[in-house]
Scaffold this motif. Structure first.
Motif, PDB file in Angstrom:
ATOM      1  N   ARG A  26       0.836  -1.209   0.000  1.00  0.00           N
ATOM      2  CA  ARG A  26       0.000   0.000   0.000  1.00  0.00           C
ATOM      3  C   ARG A  26       0.863   1.248   0.000  1.00  0.00           C
ATOM      4  NH1 ARG A  26      -5.245  -1.278   3.697  1.00  0.00           N
ATOM      5  NH2 ARG A  26      -5.527  -3.388   2.936  1.00  0.00           N
ATOM      6  N   THR A  68      -4.862   9.020   1.893  1.00  0.00           N
ATOM      7  CA  THR A  68      -5.438   8.098   0.919  1.00  0.00           C
ATOM      8  C   THR A  68      -4.471   6.940   0.701  1.00  0.00           C
ATOM      9  OG1 THR A  68      -6.583   9.914  -0.192  1.00  0.00           O
ATOM     10  CG2 THR A  68      -6.381   7.845  -1.414  1.00  0.00           C
ATOM     11  N   ALA A  69      -4.999   5.722   0.776  1.00  0.00           N
ATOM     12  CA  ALA A  69      -4.195   4.525   0.544  1.00  0.00           C
ATOM     13  C   ALA A  69      -4.507   3.962  -0.834  1.00  0.00           C
ATOM     14  CB  ALA A  69      -4.476   3.476   1.612  1.00  0.00           C
ATOM     15  N   PHE A  70      -3.451   3.649  -1.585  1.00  0.00           N
ATOM     16  CA  PHE A  70      -3.573   3.068  -2.922  1.00  0.00           C
ATOM     17  C   PHE A  70      -2.922   1.690  -2.945  1.00  0.00           C
ATOM     18  CE2 PHE A  70      -3.293   7.673  -3.424  1.00  0.00           C
ATOM     19  CZ  PHE A  70      -4.330   7.960  -4.297  1.00  0.00           C
ATOM     20  N   ASP A  71      -3.470   0.808  -3.758  1.00  0.00           N
ATOM     21  CA  ASP A  71      -2.826  -0.477  -4.032  1.00  0.00           C
ATOM     22  C   ASP A  71      -1.639  -0.192  -4.943  1.00  0.00           C
ATOM     23  OD1 ASP A  71      -2.106  -2.983  -5.269  1.00  0.00           O
ATOM     24  OD2 ASP A  71      -4.052  -3.778  -4.670  1.00  0.00           O
ATOM     25  N   ASP A 109      -5.485   1.236  -7.402  1.00  0.00           N
ATOM     26  CA  ASP A 109      -6.840   1.264  -6.853  1.00  0.00           C
ATOM     27  C   ASP A 109      -6.847   1.965  -5.499  1.00  0.00           C
ATOM     28  OD1 ASP A 109      -7.774  -0.094  -9.035  1.00  0.00           O
ATOM     29  OD2 ASP A 109      -8.051  -2.008  -7.998  1.00  0.00           O
ATOM     30  N   LYS A 110      -7.842   2.835  -5.304  1.00  0.00           N
ATOM     31  CA  LYS A 110      -7.975   3.532  -4.024  1.00  0.00           C
ATOM     32  C   LYS A 110      -8.594   2.572  -3.019  1.00  0.00           C
ATOM     33  CE  LYS A 110      -9.167   7.837  -4.288  1.00  0.00           C
ATOM     34  NZ  LYS A 110      -9.952   9.092  -4.387  1.00  0.00           N
ATOM     35  N   LEU A 111      -7.905   2.372  -1.889  1.00  0.00           N
ATOM     36  CA  LEU A 111      -8.361   1.420  -0.884  1.00  0.00           C
ATOM     37  C   LEU A 111      -9.177   2.092   0.216  1.00  0.00           C
ATOM     38  CD1 LEU A 111      -5.033  -0.611  -0.626  1.00  0.00           C
ATOM     39  CD2 LEU A 111      -7.083  -1.172  -1.961  1.00  0.00           C
ATOM     40  N   TRP A 112      -8.779   3.274   0.626  1.00  0.00           N
ATOM     41  CA  TRP A 112      -9.534   4.038   1.610  1.00  0.00           C
ATOM     42  C   TRP A 112      -9.052   5.481   1.644  1.00  0.00           C
ATOM     43  CZ3 TRP A 112      -6.085   6.047   4.976  1.00  0.00           C
ATOM     44  CH2 TRP A 112      -4.970   5.290   5.358  1.00  0.00           C
ATOM     45  N   LYS A 152      -5.124  -0.584   7.743  1.00  0.00           N
ATOM     46  CA  LYS A 152      -5.886  -1.466   6.847  1.00  0.00           C
ATOM     47  C   LYS A 152      -7.180  -0.847   6.353  1.00  0.00           C
ATOM     48  CE  LYS A 152      -3.867  -5.695   8.526  1.00  0.00           C
ATOM     49  NZ  LYS A 152      -3.963  -6.845   9.395  1.00  0.00           N
ATOM     50  N   ASP A 153      -7.829  -0.019   7.198  1.00  0.00           N
ATOM     51  CA  ASP A 153      -9.156   0.476   6.824  1.00  0.00           C
ATOM     52  C   ASP A 153      -9.288   2.001   6.813  1.00  0.00           C
ATOM     53  OD1 ASP A 153      -9.074   1.036   9.532  1.00  0.00           O
ATOM     54  OD2 ASP A 153     -10.570  -0.449  10.089  1.00  0.00           O
TER      55      ASP A 153
END
Length: 198
Positions: free
Chosen positions: A25, A39-42, A47-50, A94-95
């Motif tokens: 991430r 903002t977290a990206f894969d 992909d935006k994760l959260w 994680k979230d």
């Protein structure tokens, strides 16, 4: 022209902070309108994760960019970020769930520096340590409890710089080394007790 192949890109807000990467991430601290956002990206596909946000009213005094300056810190299951207007935020890695926020400029009477706050948080054991710059309240360097955000200790009457604290072990002794606005300081990272200033 040769060079790395672009794998993905993302449209983001303003700011001068780079990304922090762990466990696939990439976490970016940036500003969109009147909100500072983590903002977290894969890292594989973008992909935006959260996303987690906190309100901001920061206005720069010298340069045009109004976003965060400091790279977020990832430690265990949490992300810690320090905004240009002195807010320290903790969210789940994680979230992105918000755990706590501290308004350090308000709590400790720190000024915004020349360009807004810009020091990355340092995590040492169960403490998050920040170069806050609350010199009038003897809170130049402040340690917060990582799980709650409560103040663990404050130290020095120094103003802040844009340098992150770092801890090292020298001859068996753990030192928290901090470049403040005008001095170089060593503290005991567990208690904040001052060892020296130069």
């Amino acid at each position: 022209p040769s060079g790395p192949v672009k794998v993905w890109e993302a449209k983001v807000g303003t700011g001068l902070a780079g990304v922090a990467i762990a466990d696939g991430r990439a976490v970016l601290f940036h500003r969109e309108r009147n909100e500072d956002r983590l903002t977290a990206f894969d890292v594989r596909n973008g992909d935006k994760l959260w996303t987690a946000g906190i309100p901001t009213s920061f206005r720069p005094g010298i340069i045009d960019d109004d976003g965060p300056r400091a790279v977020p810190t990832i430690h265990d299951d949490a992300v810690y970020a320090y905004s240009a207007d002195g807010k320290l935020i903790c969210v789940g890695f994680k979230d992105g769930e918000k755990r706590w926020v501290r308004k350090t400029h308000t709590d400790f009477g720190a000024d915004g520096g020349y360009f807004g706050a810009g020091t990355a948080p340092w995590v040492e054991d169960s403490l998050v340590i920040v170069n806050v710059g609350g010199n009038k309240k003897r809170a130049g360097i402040v340690a917060f409890k990582a799980d709650s955000g409560e103040t663990a200790w404050t130290a020095t009457d120094n103003q802040a710089s844009y340098s992150a604290p770092v801890a090292v072990t020298i001859d068996g002794t753990r030192h928290l080394l901090c470049a403040t606005r005008l001095k170089f300081v060593s503290l005991d990272p567990a208690t904040g007790k001052e060892r020296f200033q130069i």
